[in-house]
Scaffold this motif. Sequence first.
Motif, PDB file in Angstrom:
ATOM      1  N   ASP A 143      -3.012   7.452   4.964  1.00 58.01           N
ATOM      2  CA  ASP A 143      -3.804   8.572   5.461  1.00 58.01           C
ATOM      3  C   ASP A 143      -2.957   9.332   6.498  1.00 58.01           C
ATOM      4  O   ASP A 143      -2.776   8.880   7.634  1.00 58.01           O
ATOM      5  N   ALA A 144      -2.435  10.493   6.076  1.00 58.05           N
ATOM      6  CA  ALA A 144      -1.444  11.201   6.894  1.00 58.05           C
ATOM      7  C   ALA A 144      -1.971  11.561   8.285  1.00 58.05           C
ATOM      8  O   ALA A 144      -1.233  11.494   9.265  1.00 58.05           O
ATOM      9  N   CYS A 174       5.263   6.274   2.260  1.00 56.33           N
ATOM     10  CA  CYS A 174       5.093   7.720   2.075  1.00 56.33           C
ATOM     11  C   CYS A 174       6.290   8.320   1.343  1.00 56.33           C
ATOM     12  O   CYS A 174       6.130   9.256   0.552  1.00 56.33           O
ATOM     13  N   ASN A 175       7.501   7.798   1.593  1.00 54.09           N
ATOM     14  CA  ASN A 175       8.679   8.286   0.855  1.00 54.09           C
ATOM     15  C   ASN A 175       8.532   8.004  -0.641  1.00 54.09           C
ATOM     16  O   ASN A 175       8.838   8.850  -1.480  1.00 54.09           O
ATOM     17  N   PRO A 272       6.848   0.189  -7.858  1.00 51.53           N
ATOM     18  CA  PRO A 272       6.548   0.148  -6.419  1.00 51.53           C
ATOM     19  C   PRO A 272       5.202  -0.537  -6.177  1.00 51.53           C
ATOM     20  O   PRO A 272       4.589  -1.047  -7.118  1.00 51.53           O
ATOM     21  N   SER A 273       4.739  -0.515  -4.939  1.00 58.52           N
ATOM     22  CA  SER A 273       3.502  -1.226  -4.590  1.00 58.52           C
ATOM     23  C   SER A 273       2.295  -0.605  -5.313  1.00 58.52           C
ATOM     24  O   SER A 273       2.360   0.515  -5.833  1.00 58.52           O
ATOM     25  N   ALA A 274       1.186  -1.333  -5.287  1.00 56.34           N
ATOM     26  CA  ALA A 274      -0.038  -0.841  -5.935  1.00 56.34           C
ATOM     27  C   ALA A 274      -0.473   0.489  -5.323  1.00 56.34           C
ATOM     28  O   ALA A 274      -0.821   1.429  -6.039  1.00 56.34           O
ATOM     29  N   LEU A 275      -0.451   0.594  -3.994  1.00 55.38           N
ATOM     30  CA  LEU A 275      -0.897   1.837  -3.349  1.00 55.38           C
ATOM     31  C   LEU A 275       0.019   3.000  -3.734  1.00 55.38           C
ATOM     32  O   LEU A 275      -0.441   4.129  -3.937  1.00 55.38           O
ATOM     33  N   ALA A 276       1.308   2.714  -3.864  1.00 56.20           N
ATOM     34  CA  ALA A 276       2.255   3.780  -4.243  1.00 56.20           C
ATOM     35  C   ALA A 276       1.980   4.285  -5.650  1.00 56.20           C
ATOM     36  O   ALA A 276       2.389   5.389  -6.004  1.00 56.20           O
ATOM     37  N   ALA A 281      -4.089   9.001  -4.242  1.00 51.73           N
ATOM     38  CA  ALA A 281      -3.594   8.836  -2.870  1.00 51.73           C
ATOM     39  C   ALA A 281      -2.286   9.603  -2.682  1.00 51.73           C
ATOM     40  O   ALA A 281      -2.050  10.196  -1.620  1.00 51.73           O
ATOM     41  N   CYS A 282      -1.434   9.616  -3.703  1.00 51.89           N
ATOM     42  CA  CYS A 282      -0.157  10.348  -3.612  1.00 51.89           C
ATOM     43  C   CYS A 282      -0.429  11.846  -3.455  1.00 51.89           C
ATOM     44  O   CYS A 282       0.191  12.526  -2.634  1.00 51.89           O
TER      45      CYS A 282
END
Length: 296
Positions: A143-144, A174-175, A272-276, A281-282
């Motif tokens: 969450d930016a 985030c990258n 990459p990770s699940a969140l990535a 979300a991206c």
Amino acid sequence: MRILMTGGTAGIGLVAARRLLKDRALLAIGARRPDRAPADFSGRVDLKPLDLADLDQVRAFAARIAEGPPIDVLLLNAGLQNVSGGRSRQGYELTFAANHLAHHLLLRLLLPRMAPDGRIILTASGTHDPAEQTGMPPPRHADARRLAHPETDPDLDRSAGVAGRRAYSTSKLCNVMTARELARRLAGERPDLMVAAFDPGFTPGTGLARDYPFPLSLVFRFVLPLVVRGKRVSTPANSGRLLAQLAVDPRWAGARGDYIAVRGRGLESVPPSALAQDDEACARLWTDSEALTGPV
Ligand SMILES: NC(=O)c1ccc[n+]([C@@H]2O[C@H](COP(=O)([O-])OP(=O)(O)OC[C@H]3O[C@@H](n4cnc5c(N)ncnc54)[C@H](OP(=O)(O)O)[C@@H]3O)[C@@H](O)[C@H]2O)c1
């Protein structure tokens, strides 16, 4: 070939920069202290002032770069780990601001200047993935707004050291997410562009731990390189060589938001990770980052 780098003055990026110079690249580097750049850059590298902790400097830097010929490779490698509660010039949490927001703005500003079949590479890290169990506190969210203003985050770690290290692993998440979302956005208008997130592996011996308490920064720089071993452990020489390879080797020209990691002496494309991998979300991270850095 015109290559533009951040983080080319030390550590992994310095090794990569020297390799690329050997390949006769026209190299421009954004550096905090151009006057203190390595002596062998003199007359060979176009050094321009850039402190990623200030978005105004990012805009001024991009304006100077935009005057030159198109960019073949944009290598966004600079990174820091702030564990003492620092803020950027705009008042955002420093690690998130420098590692993610500044690069996000820079790549949006320079996208129109990318040459046909150009490459955009963001240096990320295995610390972004909780499953890798790197020993760093893993990201909790992307969450930016909360990352830019951690005082508004109800889950903020009490210890500044833990909060700073989690801000680092999150900035690297985030990258990875930026690379994926960028590739998705480019699919229509610029499908020729290669986009990748790069994981150099755990690479002690660089200056990355310079904000840590002095004994710990010494351990990271001088002791760990002698004692840690493993497939995901690397050296600045190895990771720098592989970063340069990723920038020019035809083998990687087809990457479109891939996460490419150092594994031993080579590179591997890995999930990459699940969140990535959460596309929503991206996309949200992208638009929130735009709001925090302003229009281009
Ligand atoms: N070392 C590891 O274990 C490891 C693991 C995974 C990922 N990484 C990533 O690899 C990249 C390179 O790190 P490294 O280990 O080589 O660290 P390093 O030796 O500290 O190099 C970092 C580079 O980033 C530049 N930089 C830092 N803050 C900056 C700012 N505010 N504005 C402009 N430039 C700035 C530094 O410039 P100065 O010369 O001005 O300091 C330097 O060129 C980073 O993105 C890091 O997150 C490292």
